[in-house]
Design an enzyme around this catalytic site. Structure first.
Site, short mmCIF file in Angstrom:
data_model
loop_
_atom_site.label_atom_id
_atom_site.label_comp_id
_atom_site.label_asym_id
_atom_site.label_seq_id
_atom_site.Cartn_x
_atom_site.Cartn_y
_atom_site.Cartn_z
N GLY A 73 -32.61 46.19 -33.54
CA GLY A 73 -33.59 45.71 -32.50
C GLY A 73 -34.97 46.19 -32.96
O GLY A 73 -35.89 45.65 -32.54
N LYS B 61 -24.63 45.93 -28.73
CA LYS B 61 -22.92 45.74 -29.48
C LYS B 61 -22.35 44.69 -28.64
O LYS B 61 -22.49 44.44 -27.49
CB LYS B 61 -22.30 46.97 -29.40
CG LYS B 61 -23.16 48.15 -30.32
CD LYS B 61 -23.13 47.72 -31.70
CE LYS B 61 -23.62 48.78 -32.61
NZ LYS B 61 -23.64 48.38 -34.05
N ASN C 81 -24.11 40.21 -34.12
CA ASN C 81 -23.05 39.83 -34.86
C ASN C 81 -21.59 39.47 -34.37
O ASN C 81 -21.45 39.68 -33.03
CB ASN C 81 -22.72 41.08 -35.70
CG ASN C 81 -23.56 41.71 -36.73
OD1 ASN C 81 -24.52 40.87 -37.43
ND2 ASN C 81 -23.83 42.88 -37.04
N LYS D 139 -22.97 33.35 -40.93
CA LYS D 139 -23.26 34.82 -40.98
C LYS D 139 -21.79 35.81 -40.66
O LYS D 139 -21.94 36.95 -41.08
CB LYS D 139 -24.10 35.14 -39.57
CG LYS D 139 -24.60 36.68 -39.34
CD LYS D 139 -25.18 37.25 -40.64
CE LYS D 139 -25.48 38.90 -40.51
NZ LYS D 139 -25.96 39.21 -39.50
N GLU E 133 -29.37 52.77 -50.12
CA GLU E 133 -28.70 53.48 -49.15
C GLU E 133 -28.54 52.99 -47.76
O GLU E 133 -27.93 53.41 -46.84
CB GLU E 133 -30.00 54.90 -48.74
CG GLU E 133 -31.08 54.40 -48.01
CD GLU E 133 -32.18 53.87 -48.91
OE1 GLU E 133 -33.32 53.77 -48.25
OE2 GLU E 133 -32.08 53.71 -50.14
#
Length: 316
Positions: free
Chosen positions: A12, A77, A103, A186, A254
């Site tokens: 975000g 979430k 997601n 996705k 990373e």
């Protein structure tokens, strides 16, 4: 256009900060006071391929007193969608658009039940975000596409306006006429890397160096593709390796998947809405999903372990 990012964690902040850097009127909502205080005090530092830049942007711990927004970008979430949106209804006015870039599956339906389907746009983004310290985020935006679209058959004027704003800020954005298929595309990306990164504890660079991990990822994606096809979804991804390759494209060595980031913070993950959604829908359609079921079991075990070994949470 007044924009609010509801759930301004690492992703975000990457998206909201990029919009603010381009001059957009953005407010970031994050429940953690230390994050909000750091951003309001020092600005939001975005690190990317072109170096780093400090952006001045407003942050808040709740929606109270912020006023009506033109656009609410939902990035909480998955398991927090209902409660977060219920707590942000004061942001919704007559012409407010609510855009989910989360997601997994099903968030757009939860939002539609709360604010009305006509207000909701769905989308998926391949932008990445990684929190370094409060107020400092690695923003993986270069070459990472965002796709948005209307849930129903109405004209895409609103989606086009949002895409124009995103593109002007450097967030490559496309309006899709079949957004539900895009959501499944996705999902395949998240299936490829999320749980495996969480289980192994590896960032993307190291994860992609293990051939056995790749083989497991391709098997999990193949199961998800079989479930999608049984659901009548026309995927743009045709082979499992496409999801695996696309997941890490343009991201630094990373970079860590969101499931790993959650576990390192001692939080539960979104596995129920990603690999778990594949298992649930597969069971309803009679499509076997043993690899995804195993990944879910492993993540659930790690989540449970954090409760029994709180020192792991403190160390993270």
């Amino acid at each position: 256009m007044k924009i609010c990012v509801l759930g301004a964690g690492s992703l975000g902040c990457a998206i909201g900060g990029t919009l603010a850097k381009a001059g957009a009127d953005v407010t970031l909502i994050n429940r953690r006071p230390e994050y909000v205080d750091a951003i309001n005090r020092n600005g939001l530092t975005l690190r990317g391929a072109g170096g780093q830049q400090r952006v001045r942007v407003l942050a808040a711990t709740s929606a109270a007193g912020l006023g009506v927004m033109d656009l609410i970008i939902v990035l909480v979430k998955s398991f927090d969608t209902l409660a977060a949106m219920q707590g942000a209804m004061c942001l919704v006015g007559e012409h407010t658009v609510v855009l989910s870039l989360q997601n997994g599956l099903g968030h757009e339906d939860v939002l539609a039940d709360l604010v009305g389907a006509d207000r909701v746009l769905a989308g998926k983004t391949y932008v990445g975000g990684l929190l370094v310290t409060p107020g400092v985020v690695v923003a993986g935006t270069q070459g990472k596409e965002t796709l948005i679209g209307e849930l129903n058959s109405r004209t895409p004027d609103r989606a086009n306006a949002i895409a124009e704003l995103f593109n002007a800020a450097g967030l490559v954005t496309t309006v899709c006429t079949n957004i539900r298929a895009t959501i499944w595309d996705k999902l395949l990306i998240n299936v490829a890397t999320g749980a495996l990164s969480g289980i192994t504890g590896l960032p993307y660079g190291a994860l992609y160096q293990v051939p056995e991990v790749r083989a497991c990822a391709l098997a999990a994606v193949a199961e998800a593709m079989a479930v999608a096809r049984a659901s009548g979804i026309q995927l743009s991804i045709q082979e499992p390796h496409e999801a695996w390759d696309k997941a890490a494209a343009g991201l630094p060595f990373e970079f860590k998947a969101s499931m790993l980031q959650s576990l390192e913070k001692g939080s539960i993950t979104e596995v129920d809405y990603i690999n778990g959604a594949v298992v649930e829908r597969g069971a309803a359609l009679g499509v076997p999903t043993p690899v995804n079921a195993t990944l879910v079991a492993c993540i659930k075990g790690i989540e449970r372990g954090l409760q029994f070994h709180p020192q792991r949470k403190e160390a993270a």
